[in-house]
Write a protein that holds these residues in place. Structure first.
Motif, mmCIF file in Angstrom:
data_model
loop_
_atom_site.group_PDB
_atom_site.id
_atom_site.type_symbol
_atom_site.label_atom_id
_atom_site.label_comp_id
_atom_site.label_asym_id
_atom_site.label_seq_id
_atom_site.Cartn_x
_atom_site.Cartn_y
_atom_site.Cartn_z
ATOM 1 N N LEU A 40 -90.043 -24.252 -11.090
ATOM 2 C CA LEU A 40 -89.153 -23.121 -10.841
ATOM 3 C C LEU A 40 -88.865 -22.396 -12.152
ATOM 4 O O LEU A 40 -88.514 -23.022 -13.151
ATOM 5 C CB LEU A 40 -87.844 -23.624 -10.227
ATOM 6 C CG LEU A 40 -86.792 -22.578 -9.884
ATOM 7 C CD1 LEU A 40 -87.266 -21.710 -8.724
ATOM 8 C CD2 LEU A 40 -85.477 -23.256 -9.540
ATOM 9 N N THR A 41 -89.022 -21.066 -12.150
ATOM 10 C CA THR A 41 -88.721 -20.285 -13.351
ATOM 11 C C THR A 41 -87.605 -19.275 -13.120
ATOM 12 O O THR A 41 -87.091 -18.692 -14.068
ATOM 13 C CB THR A 41 -89.969 -19.537 -13.854
ATOM 14 O OG1 THR A 41 -90.459 -18.695 -12.808
ATOM 15 C CG2 THR A 41 -91.048 -20.507 -14.289
ATOM 16 N N GLY A 42 -87.215 -19.049 -11.858
ATOM 17 C CA GLY A 42 -86.135 -18.116 -11.572
ATOM 18 C C GLY A 42 -85.881 -17.987 -10.085
ATOM 19 O O GLY A 42 -86.636 -18.503 -9.262
ATOM 20 N N HIS A 50 -81.534 -27.492 -14.694
ATOM 21 C CA HIS A 50 -80.590 -28.402 -14.030
ATOM 22 C C HIS A 50 -80.736 -28.410 -12.508
ATOM 23 O O HIS A 50 -80.115 -29.211 -11.832
ATOM 24 C CB HIS A 50 -79.152 -28.050 -14.412
ATOM 25 C CG HIS A 50 -78.850 -28.344 -15.845
ATOM 26 N ND1 HIS A 50 -78.782 -29.614 -16.352
ATOM 27 C CD2 HIS A 50 -78.641 -27.516 -16.889
ATOM 28 C CE1 HIS A 50 -78.531 -29.560 -17.636
ATOM 29 N NE2 HIS A 50 -78.443 -28.290 -17.995
ATOM 30 N N ILE A 51 -81.563 -27.522 -11.958
ATOM 31 C CA ILE A 51 -81.769 -27.473 -10.507
ATOM 32 C C ILE A 51 -82.821 -28.507 -10.121
ATOM 33 O O ILE A 51 -83.929 -28.505 -10.640
ATOM 34 C CB ILE A 51 -82.217 -26.066 -10.059
ATOM 35 C CG1 ILE A 51 -81.112 -25.053 -10.360
ATOM 36 C CG2 ILE A 51 -82.578 -26.065 -8.581
ATOM 37 C CD1 ILE A 51 -81.504 -23.613 -10.082
ATOM 38 N N THR A 58 -92.104 -19.170 -9.549
ATOM 39 C CA THR A 58 -92.566 -20.421 -10.127
ATOM 40 C C THR A 58 -93.665 -20.144 -11.149
ATOM 41 O O THR A 58 -94.337 -19.115 -11.095
ATOM 42 C CB THR A 58 -93.127 -21.372 -9.049
ATOM 43 O OG1 THR A 58 -94.152 -20.701 -8.327
ATOM 44 C CG2 THR A 58 -92.039 -21.820 -8.084
ATOM 45 N N SER A 59 -93.842 -21.088 -12.037
ATOM 46 C CA SER A 59 -94.897 -21.000 -13.042
ATOM 47 C C SER A 59 -96.243 -21.211 -12.360
ATOM 48 O O SER A 59 -96.409 -22.172 -11.604
ATOM 49 C CB SER A 59 -94.685 -22.075 -14.112
ATOM 50 O OG SER A 59 -95.841 -22.223 -14.897
#
Length: 67
Positions: free
Chosen positions: A37-39, A57-58, A30-31
């Motif tokens: 969420l970043t990945g 889109h998540i 996360t950032s």
């Protein structure tokens, strides 16, 4: 977690579909600035693992441990 335990994962998309699969490990990044969420990373997956999903889109990720 023992070798028999697997994580049942669900990824909910803003367009409606819910992607379901099992794995031995699921981690997210996360950032630090925004908390967004970043990945994500999946280990030991069975079934179709969604590597093509655009993060924006998540809308939710859920999991449960099943024996």
């Amino acid at each position: 977690m023992s070798a028999a335990e697997r994580l049942s994962m669900r990824i909910f998309l803003d367009t409606g579909p819910v992607l379901e699969f099992t794995c031995t490990e699921f981690t997210t990044t996360t950032s630090r600035a925004t908390g967004e969420l970043t990945g994500y990373q999946v280990e030991g997956a069975t079934g179709s693992v969604p590597k093509w999903v655009a993060i924006e889109h998540i809308i939710a990720i859920t999991r449960e441990v099943s024996a």
